[in-house]
Design a protein around this motif. Structure first.
Motif, PDB file in Angstrom:
ATOM      1  N   PRO B  10     -32.029  53.138  35.959  1.00 36.23           N
ATOM      2  CA  PRO B  10     -33.418  53.340  36.399  1.00 36.23           C
ATOM      3  C   PRO B  10     -34.242  54.072  35.345  1.00 36.23           C
ATOM      4  CG  PRO B  10     -31.922  53.770  38.208  1.00 36.23           C
ATOM      5  CD  PRO B  10     -31.066  53.573  36.984  1.00 36.23           C
ATOM      6  N   VAL B  11     -35.521  53.693  35.263  1.00 37.55           N
ATOM      7  CA  VAL B  11     -36.432  54.321  34.296  1.00 37.55           C
ATOM      8  C   VAL B  11     -37.394  55.278  35.000  1.00 37.55           C
ATOM      9  CG1 VAL B  11     -36.276  52.422  32.666  1.00 37.55           C
ATOM     10  CG2 VAL B  11     -38.057  52.373  34.434  1.00 37.55           C
ATOM     11  N   GLY B  12     -37.248  55.413  36.310  1.00 44.57           N
ATOM     12  CA  GLY B  12     -38.101  56.318  37.066  1.00 44.57           C
ATOM     13  C   GLY B  12     -37.816  56.214  38.546  1.00 44.57           C
ATOM     14  N   ARG B  13     -38.653  56.881  39.330  1.00 51.17           N
ATOM     15  CA  ARG B  13     -38.486  56.857  40.780  1.00 51.17           C
ATOM     16  C   ARG B  13     -39.837  56.815  41.463  1.00 51.17           C
ATOM     17  NH1 ARG B  13     -33.574  57.597  43.222  1.00 51.17           N
ATOM     18  NH2 ARG B  13     -32.016  58.147  41.662  1.00 51.17           N
ATOM     19  N   VAL B  14     -39.855  56.258  42.666  1.00 58.25           N
ATOM     20  CA  VAL B  14     -41.067  56.245  43.494  1.00 58.25           C
ATOM     21  C   VAL B  14     -41.172  57.568  44.243  1.00 58.25           C
ATOM     22  CG1 VAL B  14     -42.138  55.164  45.523  1.00 58.25           C
ATOM     23  CG2 VAL B  14     -40.993  53.742  43.784  1.00 58.25           C
ATOM     24  N   GLU B  15     -42.382  58.132  44.252  1.00 62.75           N
ATOM     25  CA  GLU B  15     -42.682  59.254  45.142  1.00 62.75           C
ATOM     26  C   GLU B  15     -43.666  58.747  46.177  1.00 62.75           C
ATOM     27  OE1 GLU B  15     -42.580  63.253  42.390  1.00 62.75           O
ATOM     28  OE2 GLU B  15     -44.289  62.950  43.721  1.00 62.75           O
ATOM     29  N   SER B  16     -43.292  58.802  47.435  1.00 56.85           N
ATOM     30  CA  SER B  16     -44.101  58.187  48.488  1.00 56.85           C
ATOM     31  C   SER B  16     -43.940  58.952  49.782  1.00 56.85           C
ATOM     32  CB  SER B  16     -43.621  56.746  48.699  1.00 56.85           C
ATOM     33  OG  SER B  16     -44.161  56.199  49.894  1.00 56.85           O
ATOM     34  N   PRO B  17     -44.956  58.917  50.657  1.00 54.51           N
ATOM     35  CA  PRO B  17     -44.767  59.482  51.995  1.00 54.51           C
ATOM     36  C   PRO B  17     -43.815  58.659  52.867  1.00 54.51           C
ATOM     37  CG  PRO B  17     -46.989  58.568  51.752  1.00 54.51           C
ATOM     38  CD  PRO B  17     -46.322  58.478  50.406  1.00 54.51           C
ATOM     39  N   LEU B  18     -43.444  57.454  52.432  1.00 50.21           N
ATOM     40  CA  LEU B  18     -42.557  56.602  53.246  1.00 50.21           C
ATOM     41  C   LEU B  18     -41.107  57.046  53.085  1.00 50.21           C
ATOM     42  CD1 LEU B  18     -43.853  52.994  52.477  1.00 50.21           C
ATOM     43  CD2 LEU B  18     -44.180  54.303  54.591  1.00 50.21           C
ATOM     44  N   VAL B  19     -40.474  57.416  54.194  1.00 47.18           N
ATOM     45  CA  VAL B  19     -39.078  57.843  54.089  1.00 47.18           C
ATOM     46  C   VAL B  19     -38.154  57.059  55.016  1.00 47.18           C
ATOM     47  CG1 VAL B  19     -39.587  60.185  53.291  1.00 47.18           C
ATOM     48  CG2 VAL B  19     -39.463  59.715  55.752  1.00 47.18           C
ATOM     49  N   ASP B  20     -38.711  56.326  55.950  1.00 44.27           N
ATOM     50  CA  ASP B  20     -37.894  55.656  56.967  1.00 44.27           C
ATOM     51  C   ASP B  20     -38.083  54.148  56.842  1.00 44.27           C
ATOM     52  OD1 ASP B  20     -36.843  54.512  59.265  1.00 44.27           O
ATOM     53  OD2 ASP B  20     -37.459  56.183  60.553  1.00 44.27           O
ATOM     54  N   ARG B  21     -36.983  53.451  56.522  1.00 40.51           N
ATOM     55  CA  ARG B  21     -37.082  52.004  56.328  1.00 40.51           C
ATOM     56  C   ARG B  21     -37.646  51.297  57.559  1.00 40.51           C
ATOM     57  NH1 ARG B  21     -32.388  47.525  54.523  1.00 40.51           N
ATOM     58  NH2 ARG B  21     -33.377  45.841  55.673  1.00 40.51           N
ATOM     59  N   ASP B  22     -37.260  51.768  58.754  1.00 40.18           N
ATOM     60  CA  ASP B  22     -37.703  51.087  59.964  1.00 40.18           C
ATOM     61  C   ASP B  22     -39.210  51.216  60.191  1.00 40.18           C
ATOM     62  OD1 ASP B  22     -35.158  50.237  60.492  1.00 40.18           O
ATOM     63  OD2 ASP B  22     -34.661  51.962  61.752  1.00 40.18           O
ATOM     64  N   LEU B  23     -39.809  52.232  59.596  1.00 42.41           N
ATOM     65  CA  LEU B  23     -41.245  52.435  59.772  1.00 42.41           C
ATOM     66  C   LEU B  23     -42.062  51.907  58.588  1.00 42.41           C
ATOM     67  CD1 LEU B  23     -41.183  56.092  61.203  1.00 42.41           C
ATOM     68  CD2 LEU B  23     -41.292  53.929  62.462  1.00 42.41           C
ATOM     69  N   ALA B  24     -41.384  51.492  57.526  1.00 50.52           N
ATOM     70  CA  ALA B  24     -42.111  51.063  56.323  1.00 50.52           C
ATOM     71  C   ALA B  24     -42.727  49.680  56.537  1.00 50.52           C
ATOM     72  CB  ALA B  24     -41.160  51.033  55.125  1.00 50.52           C
ATOM     73  N   PRO B  25     -43.915  49.441  55.971  1.00 46.88           N
ATOM     74  CA  PRO B  25     -44.483  48.089  56.033  1.00 46.88           C
ATOM     75  C   PRO B  25     -43.602  47.122  55.249  1.00 46.88           C
ATOM     76  CG  PRO B  25     -45.990  49.630  54.924  1.00 46.88           C
ATOM     77  CD  PRO B  25     -44.744  50.384  55.224  1.00 46.88           C
ATOM     78  N   ARG B  26     -43.656  45.827  55.616  1.00 50.02           N
ATOM     79  CA  ARG B  26     -42.780  44.857  54.962  1.00 50.02           C
ATOM     80  C   ARG B  26     -43.287  44.453  53.591  1.00 50.02           C
ATOM     81  NH1 ARG B  26     -38.805  43.024  58.124  1.00 50.02           N
ATOM     82  NH2 ARG B  26     -38.829  43.988  60.181  1.00 50.02           N
TER      83      ARG B  26
END
Lengths: 138, 138
Positions: B10-26
């Motif tokens: 990996p060359v980096g990482r995402v920082e996001s308020p999304l933490v729960d796969r079931d609640l994430a938009p598709r």
């Protein structure tokens, strides 16, 4: 930042008349030949719904690329300024994943014939995805 | 067919308020929040030419996906027939590479703010590519 490493297991290979990187077109729409995507028997179920005529996105592992390159002259043109690889489509980059949008011409069991693919013969295939439909048709 | 295995670093990482796969938009255009792409210092030169306002393609490694899945009900809808994963955008697939087209909103050294990214917080970034320009502008 402590990063993990992940293993890519190819799901198939490209069969193409292209064997020489220096002679290959830079993009599929720049004169690339038709080619075959040859899937591993183990992923047969994964390709079962691909249809002739559809457009798909093929992700490859550009196994002849250099991974320690972070800047290039775009399109190999020395008159262009050195540019960070994440702003170019250079195959030379830390994770040399190729992204190719192609049309499916024919399907013969595990072999899928596609139009205009610039990947070299033997290039590992790592994923195939559909083009995203417009929001109201998903 | 004898296949090699390749290492993704990996060359980096995402920082996001999304933490729960079931609640994430598709998909990103289905209500995903803005997020940061945080690059490793080692690839600083690679991101140097990314500009605010541009659209870029981000490739991620969907590290919470299941890799032994070859068919799914699209969009998790049991009323849809089981479909080979290579005809879906399911994160569950042999090589769980996510493909996200996003607009760059802001750049602060190694941190790049982007619009509407559906990847979860902490998702590894494996590549960033420009959108291909039309043939006559390359």
């Amino acid at each position: 930042m402590n990063q993990s490493v992940f293993d890519v297991h190819p799901v198939g290979r490209v069969e193409s008349p292209l064997v020489d990187r220096d002679l290959a077109p830079r993009q599929g729409d720049e004169g690339a030949p038709n080619a075959w995507l040859v899937s591993e028997p183990a992923v047969r179920q994964g390709i079962a719904n691909i249809t002739v005529g559809s457009e798909v996105i093929v992700l490859t592992w550009l196994d002849r690329a250099q991974r320690d390159v972070l800047a290039v002259h775009p399109r190999g043109n020395e008159n262009q300024p050195l540019t960070g690889v994440f702003s170019t489509r250079s195959p030379d980059r830390p994770n040399p994943i190729g992204l190719h949008t192609v049309q499916v011409l024919d399907i013969d069991d595990l072999r899928i014939r596609v139009r205009n693919l610039e990947a070299l013969d033997g290039t590992p295939i790592v994923d195939v995805k559909p083009i995203l439909e417009p929001l109201d048709q998903r």
